[in-house]
Design a protein around this motif. Structure first.
Motif, PDB file in Angstrom:
ATOM      1  N   LEU A 188       3.285  -3.152  -6.911  1.00 30.24           N
ATOM      2  CA  LEU A 188       2.246  -2.128  -6.816  1.00 30.24           C
ATOM      3  C   LEU A 188       2.354  -1.367  -5.496  1.00 30.24           C
ATOM      4  O   LEU A 188       2.179  -0.148  -5.459  1.00 30.24           O
ATOM      5  N   VAL A 189       2.676  -2.077  -4.422  1.00 25.11           N
ATOM      6  CA  VAL A 189       2.792  -1.437  -3.115  1.00 25.11           C
ATOM      7  C   VAL A 189       3.941  -0.432  -3.101  1.00 25.11           C
ATOM      8  O   VAL A 189       3.806   0.680  -2.579  1.00 25.11           O
ATOM      9  N   GLU A 190       5.074  -0.803  -3.687  1.00 25.51           N
ATOM     10  CA  GLU A 190       6.218   0.112  -3.752  1.00 25.51           C
ATOM     11  C   GLU A 190       5.857   1.362  -4.568  1.00 25.51           C
ATOM     12  O   GLU A 190       6.262   2.481  -4.225  1.00 25.51           O
ATOM     13  N   GLY A 196       3.039   8.387  -2.527  1.00 30.75           N
ATOM     14  CA  GLY A 196       2.483   8.928  -1.293  1.00 30.75           C
ATOM     15  C   GLY A 196       1.111   8.389  -0.933  1.00 30.75           C
ATOM     16  O   GLY A 196       0.425   8.942  -0.062  1.00 30.75           O
ATOM     17  N   GLN A 197       0.680   7.317  -1.582  1.00 29.57           N
ATOM     18  CA  GLN A 197      -0.631   6.737  -1.316  1.00 29.57           C
ATOM     19  C   GLN A 197      -0.605   5.703  -0.194  1.00 29.57           C
ATOM     20  O   GLN A 197      -1.654   5.224   0.236  1.00 29.57           O
ATOM     21  N   LEU A 198       0.597   5.334   0.259  1.00 32.69           N
ATOM     22  CA  LEU A 198       0.739   4.296   1.275  1.00 32.69           C
ATOM     23  C   LEU A 198       1.981   4.589   2.095  1.00 32.69           C
ATOM     24  O   LEU A 198       3.003   5.026   1.556  1.00 32.69           O
ATOM     25  N   GLN A 199       1.898   4.358   3.397  1.00 32.34           N
ATOM     26  CA  GLN A 199       3.043   4.539   4.270  1.00 32.34           C
ATOM     27  C   GLN A 199       3.913   3.276   4.260  1.00 32.34           C
ATOM     28  O   GLN A 199       3.389   2.163   4.191  1.00 32.34           O
ATOM     29  N   PRO A 200       5.240   3.421   4.348  1.00 29.58           N
ATOM     30  CA  PRO A 200       6.122   2.248   4.291  1.00 29.58           C
ATOM     31  C   PRO A 200       5.783   1.176   5.321  1.00 29.58           C
ATOM     32  O   PRO A 200       5.868  -0.013   5.035  1.00 29.58           O
ATOM     33  N   GLU A 201       5.374   1.579   6.525  1.00 30.37           N
ATOM     34  CA  GLU A 201       5.075   0.597   7.557  1.00 30.37           C
ATOM     35  C   GLU A 201       3.806  -0.202   7.257  1.00 30.37           C
ATOM     36  O   GLU A 201       3.574  -1.254   7.858  1.00 30.37           O
ATOM     37  N   GLU A 202       2.983   0.280   6.315  1.00 31.78           N
ATOM     38  CA  GLU A 202       1.776  -0.451   5.935  1.00 31.78           C
ATOM     39  C   GLU A 202       2.040  -1.497   4.860  1.00 31.78           C
ATOM     40  O   GLU A 202       1.197  -2.367   4.615  1.00 31.78           O
ATOM     41  N   ALA A 203       3.210  -1.448   4.251  1.00 27.51           N
ATOM     42  CA  ALA A 203       3.487  -2.288   3.086  1.00 27.51           C
ATOM     43  C   ALA A 203       3.575  -3.768   3.423  1.00 27.51           C
ATOM     44  O   ALA A 203       3.136  -4.619   2.648  1.00 27.51           O
TER      45      ALA A 203
END
Length: 295
Positions: A188-190, A196-203
């Motif tokens: 789900l995070v990927e 564009g709902q989440l930045q890669p560094e937040e994953a």
């Protein structure tokens, strides 16, 4: 997911390396980690070859003779589900794919044109059979309801490497000093990052990072395999691993270990040890395969 024949971060092989005979040295290792009581990971490292068993002959010769061509099959599966359901799901998936490779797979030892596409299609069929078997087993045993597993398959023939992947285990290729990630995480995070709902560094620390959106088994049959075909170069190193490694050991550290340890057995042991040194919060499974020249 759509089938891809090249990966943009990998430079094309030189003409002199294409089709070069390679020797494969490999090893696999799994460990429960320091937190989990059981190990729901499974793996397989296998060599496929043509063999002739001589029953009777007038000429003196070995009882078993082997062809020069070799194929290599590598599988990592990370199960999910309570009451040991994850352990059963990953075992069923690996057993199904292993039986498919032995009894159904058309062993293409000299690939030409469309035969390369057939290899990927064959392993997609193997995953579909594994998906159906896991779902069927869960339907017959209510305590196993919802069990599923990630599956990452690598199949090597000569200088070609085929990957078929479902879930959030990973495939990497070390080429030179750079570690290339070959697979996407079906989570789900990927998906949130892609939208564009989440930045890669937040994953890395997101509370939904372990929610898998595409798996073998699960609550309903049906999965979509991600496929890649890669041309190997001399001294490439393949790594397949479950999230028990890549969640806690950074990619740069994984690359450093693979560069420092040339023996696959030692590299596997070092990677598992590093994951445990970082707390070992999950089961850890690694396969390392090195592709070298003959002679």
């Amino acid at each position: 997911m759509s089938e891809s024949t090249t990966l943009p971060e990998l430079t094309p092989p030189s003409a002199s390396s294409s089709g070069r005979p390679l020797v494969v040295r490999s090893f696999g290792l799994t460990d429960p980690g320091r937190v989990r009581l059981s190990n729901e990971d499974q793996f397989l490292v296998a060599e496929l070859t043509k063999a002739m068993k001589v029953q009777y002959a007038s000429l003196p010769q070995p009882q078993t003779q082997y062809a020069h061509e070799r194929g290599y099959l590598f599988i990592v599966a990370d199960g999910m589900g309570g009451h040991q359901a994850g352990e059963q799901a990953s075992a069923l998936a690996v057993q199904t794919i292993e039986a498919f490779a032995l009894n159904t797979l058309k062993w293409f030892f000299r690939l030409k044109g469309a035969e390369e596409e057939n290899v990927l299609k064959e392993f997609q069929t193997a995953l579909q059979q594994a998906d159906a078997r896991v779902c069927r087993e869960a339907a017959q045993h209510p305590e196993l309801a919802g069990m599923g597993t990630t599956v990452t398959i690598a199949y090597n023939l000569g200088s070609r490497l085929f990957l078929v992947h479902v879930g959030d285990s990973r495939g990497y290729l070390l080429r030179g000093s750079h570690l290339h990630r070959l697979t996407h995480d079906h989570t789900l995070v990927e998906e949130m990052i892609r939208l564009g709902q989440l930045q890669p560094e937040e994953a890395a620390h997101h509370r939904f990072r372990h929610i898998i959106t595409n798996a073998v088994g699960g609550h309903a049959p049906g999965m979509q395999a991600e496929c890649h075909r890669i041309e190997l170069e001399l001294d490439d190193t393949l790594l397949l691993c479950s999230d028990g490694l890549r969640d806690v050991v950074p990619d740069d550290r994984i690359a450093a270990v693979l560069q420092a340890e040339h023996e696959p057995r030692t590299a596997c042991a070092r990677l598992v040890a590093e994951a445990n040194e970082h707390g070992g919060p999950d089961n850890i499974t690694v396969i390392v395969a090195r592709f070298e020249t003959t002679g």
